[in-house]
Design a protein around this motif. Sequence first.
Motif, short mmCIF file in Angstrom:
data_model
loop_
_atom_site.label_atom_id
_atom_site.label_comp_id
_atom_site.label_asym_id
_atom_site.label_seq_id
_atom_site.Cartn_x
_atom_site.Cartn_y
_atom_site.Cartn_z
N MET A 1 -25.41 56.07 73.99
CA MET A 1 -25.68 54.94 73.10
C MET A 1 -26.35 53.80 73.87
SD MET A 1 -25.34 53.72 70.10
CE MET A 1 -25.23 52.21 69.23
N LEU A 2 -25.76 53.45 75.01
CA LEU A 2 -26.30 52.35 75.80
C LEU A 2 -27.68 52.71 76.36
CD1 LEU A 2 -25.56 49.54 76.73
CD2 LEU A 2 -24.59 50.53 78.78
N GLU A 3 -27.85 53.99 76.70
CA GLU A 3 -29.15 54.41 77.23
C GLU A 3 -30.24 54.31 76.16
OE1 GLU A 3 -26.37 56.24 77.57
OE2 GLU A 3 -25.98 55.93 79.70
N ILE A 4 -29.89 54.62 74.92
CA ILE A 4 -30.85 54.52 73.82
C ILE A 4 -31.27 53.06 73.61
CG2 ILE A 4 -31.16 54.84 71.33
CD1 ILE A 4 -29.30 57.26 71.57
N ALA B 1 -31.25 50.74 75.89
CA ALA B 1 -32.08 50.37 77.02
C ALA B 1 -33.51 50.88 76.85
CB ALA B 1 -31.48 50.90 78.32
N ILE B 2 -33.66 52.11 76.35
CA ILE B 2 -34.99 52.67 76.13
C ILE B 2 -35.74 51.87 75.08
CG2 ILE B 2 -36.23 54.69 75.25
CD1 ILE B 2 -34.04 56.40 76.59
N VAL B 3 -35.05 51.51 74.00
CA VAL B 3 -35.68 50.70 72.95
C VAL B 3 -36.12 49.35 73.51
CG1 VAL B 3 -35.24 49.50 70.77
CG2 VAL B 3 -34.49 51.86 71.06
N LEU B 4 -35.27 48.74 74.33
CA LEU B 4 -35.63 47.45 74.92
C LEU B 4 -36.82 47.56 75.86
CD1 LEU B 4 -32.14 45.86 75.66
CD2 LEU B 4 -33.82 45.12 73.98
N LEU C 1 -33.17 40.41 77.71
CA LEU C 1 -32.29 41.46 77.17
C LEU C 1 -32.39 42.73 78.00
CD1 LEU C 1 -32.79 41.10 73.32
CD2 LEU C 1 -30.81 40.42 74.67
N LEU C 2 -33.60 43.06 78.47
CA LEU C 2 -33.80 44.26 79.29
C LEU C 2 -33.05 44.13 80.60
CD1 LEU C 2 -35.25 46.94 79.86
CD2 LEU C 2 -37.11 45.60 80.82
N VAL C 3 -33.11 42.97 81.24
CA VAL C 3 -32.40 42.76 82.50
C VAL C 3 -30.89 42.90 82.27
CG1 VAL C 3 -31.85 41.05 84.26
CG2 VAL C 3 -34.22 41.36 83.51
N ILE D 1 -25.88 48.93 82.53
CA ILE D 1 -25.95 50.35 82.86
C ILE D 1 -25.56 50.59 84.31
CG2 ILE D 1 -27.56 52.27 83.19
CD1 ILE D 1 -29.02 51.29 80.68
N LEU D 2 -26.03 49.74 85.22
CA LEU D 2 -25.67 49.88 86.63
C LEU D 2 -24.16 49.72 86.84
CD1 LEU D 2 -28.57 48.02 88.45
CD2 LEU D 2 -28.12 50.47 88.39
N VAL D 3 -23.56 48.75 86.16
CA VAL D 3 -22.12 48.55 86.29
C VAL D 3 -21.37 49.78 85.77
CG1 VAL D 3 -20.17 47.21 85.38
CG2 VAL D 3 -22.20 46.04 86.26
N ARG D 4 -21.82 50.36 84.66
CA ARG D 4 -21.14 51.54 84.12
C ARG D 4 -21.30 52.73 85.04
NH1 ARG D 4 -21.14 52.31 77.77
NH2 ARG D 4 -20.50 54.31 78.59
#
Length: 47
Positions: free
Chosen positions: A1-4, A6-9, A30-32, A38-41
């Motif tokens: 979900m989070l990856e999607i 990020a891709i949209v952003l 928002l991208l940053v 994502i890095l924290v996860r």
Amino acid sequence: MLEIIAIVLVVLWVLGLVSSTSMGGFIHILLVIAVIVILVRVIQGRR
């Protein structure tokens, strides 16, 4: 979900750079934030 998200952003950020709209800066922020989350996860997932 989070990856999607990020891709949209990333796509919206690239479109903002190409069209040079005023939303480009907001999308960049928002991208940053998405990349940091994502890095924290990933780091927490390796523990």
